[in-house]
Design a protein around this motif. Sequence first.
Motif, PDB file in Angstrom:
ATOM      1  N   PRO A 216       0.908  -1.137   0.450  1.00  0.00           N
ATOM      2  CA  PRO A 216      -0.142  -0.485   0.018  1.00  0.00           C
ATOM      3  C   PRO A 216       0.774   1.267   0.055  1.00  0.00           C
ATOM      4  N   VAL A 217       2.073   0.974  -0.002  1.00  0.00           N
ATOM      5  CA  VAL A 217       2.768   2.653   0.550  1.00  0.00           C
ATOM      6  C   VAL A 217       3.883   2.561  -0.933  1.00  0.00           C
ATOM      7  N   GLU A 218       4.938   3.368  -0.483  1.00  0.00           N
ATOM      8  CA  GLU A 218       5.835   3.514  -2.006  1.00  0.00           C
ATOM      9  C   GLU A 218       7.071   3.055  -1.355  1.00  0.00           C
ATOM     10  N   HIS A 219       7.779   1.371  -1.742  1.00  0.00           N
ATOM     11  CA  HIS A 219       8.815   1.373  -1.076  1.00  0.00           C
ATOM     12  C   HIS A 219       9.969   0.937  -2.032  1.00  0.00           C
ATOM     13  N   TYR A 220      11.302   0.855  -1.725  1.00  0.00           N
ATOM     14  CA  TYR A 220      12.340   0.548  -1.856  1.00  0.00           C
ATOM     15  C   TYR A 220      13.319  -0.267  -1.004  1.00  0.00           C
ATOM     16  N   VAL A 221      13.699  -1.462  -2.025  1.00  0.00           N
ATOM     17  CA  VAL A 221      15.119  -1.875  -0.912  1.00  0.00           C
ATOM     18  C   VAL A 221      16.382  -2.345  -1.242  1.00  0.00           C
ATOM     19  N   HIS A 222      16.935  -2.067  -0.680  1.00  0.00           N
ATOM     20  CA  HIS A 222      18.263  -1.047  -0.859  1.00  0.00           C
ATOM     21  C   HIS A 222      19.736  -2.684  -0.220  1.00  0.00           C
ATOM     22  N   THR A 223      20.504  -2.840  -0.671  1.00  0.00           N
ATOM     23  CA  THR A 223      21.766  -4.136   0.496  1.00  0.00           C
ATOM     24  C   THR A 223      22.815  -2.800  -0.028  1.00  0.00           C
ATOM     25  N   VAL A 224      23.166  -2.626   1.481  1.00  0.00           N
ATOM     26  CA  VAL A 224      24.854  -2.164   1.469  1.00  0.00           C
ATOM     27  C   VAL A 224      25.765  -2.983   2.050  1.00  0.00           C
ATOM     28  N   SER A 225      26.733  -2.348   1.784  1.00  0.00           N
ATOM     29  CA  SER A 225      28.090  -3.252   2.269  1.00  0.00           C
ATOM     30  C   SER A 225      28.648  -2.784   4.447  1.00  0.00           C
ATOM     31  N   GLU A 226      28.944  -4.047   4.716  1.00  0.00           N
ATOM     32  CA  GLU A 226      28.689  -2.943   6.518  1.00  0.00           C
ATOM     33  C   GLU A 226      30.170  -2.388   6.328  1.00  0.00           C
ATOM     34  N   LEU A 227      29.867  -0.889   7.180  1.00  0.00           N
ATOM     35  CA  LEU A 227      31.686  -0.332   7.583  1.00  0.00           C
ATOM     36  C   LEU A 227      31.600  -0.333   8.746  1.00  0.00           C
ATOM     37  N   ASN A 228      32.594  -1.087   9.510  1.00  0.00           N
ATOM     38  CA  ASN A 228      33.256  -1.147  10.823  1.00  0.00           C
ATOM     39  C   ASN A 228      31.949  -1.346  11.919  1.00  0.00           C
TER      40      ASN A 228
END
Length: 300
Positions: A216-228
Amino acid sequence: MKNILLPTDFSNNSWNAIKYALALFKGEQCTFHLLNVYTPAIASSRFMAASFEQGTFEDGARIHSERGLERMVRRIKNVDSASGHHYRTLSSFSLLVDAIRDTVEKHDIDLIITGTKGASGLKEVFMGGNTVRIIKSIKNCPVLAIPQSFEFAAPSEIAFATDFNRFYTISELRPLLDMAKMFNAVIRIVHVQYEIKALTELQQFNLGMLRKYLRPVEHYVHTVSELNSVSKTLEMFTDELDIHLLAMLNYQHSYVERMTREPVVKRVAFHTQIPLLVIPELGMGVSPRWKSSETDAVSH
């Protein structure tokens, strides 16, 4: 009508959280429960000649608490003109977490909004100690922690941090969904990976269900590398994308649990620059506290 709990020690920090709460629910029917906890130093009683003096000391603390709450309500009414807002004061001779737990049960609280302090001096901490204790101890009500210097901004961008290792129920996601709908916000699902690799079959299934619930809502998926660390990575992610609210579910092995574990708290610097919404997991037979006008049905 929603019941919002606002713990206060009458500091500027807690006043800032109260102002945020008033702005967040400006157009909503709400009862705000202002809670002040007073705990006279019991250890000092051994220096007192009689229990009468101890009782007098406690009476003085109670009067100070009650008068402080009355002043706080007057201060709120000077800045809050919303007709749908109502206020109740609760003065409790107790420990903070115990008083909050009792209040959540007794007054059917939907959300706890508390101010939080960041790092002080050379000791870098996850958040203020009281906020961490509330998050770790209150298992049946969402907690929204507001940084002491944060001024209200309508949360048009909300980050939801997850590793997709757990299946979420629609009831658990309801506070997140309702918040997004209230402000027509975008939800950015953020997955922090130590090293970028394909999702497992289980993770793919959980992601698919999560996207179905968030349809029902606008959404996106982000995959990010762990920093520390996960916390530092989330801090950088929310800063770069100008996120106004970070949401996480609190369950075993979750990001929240990892970041609020004592040794981690002491060695990881995670300054909450933006409000943090911590949603409790709902086990079998646990009813959601967050009231919503919508049903929890979802089409498959």
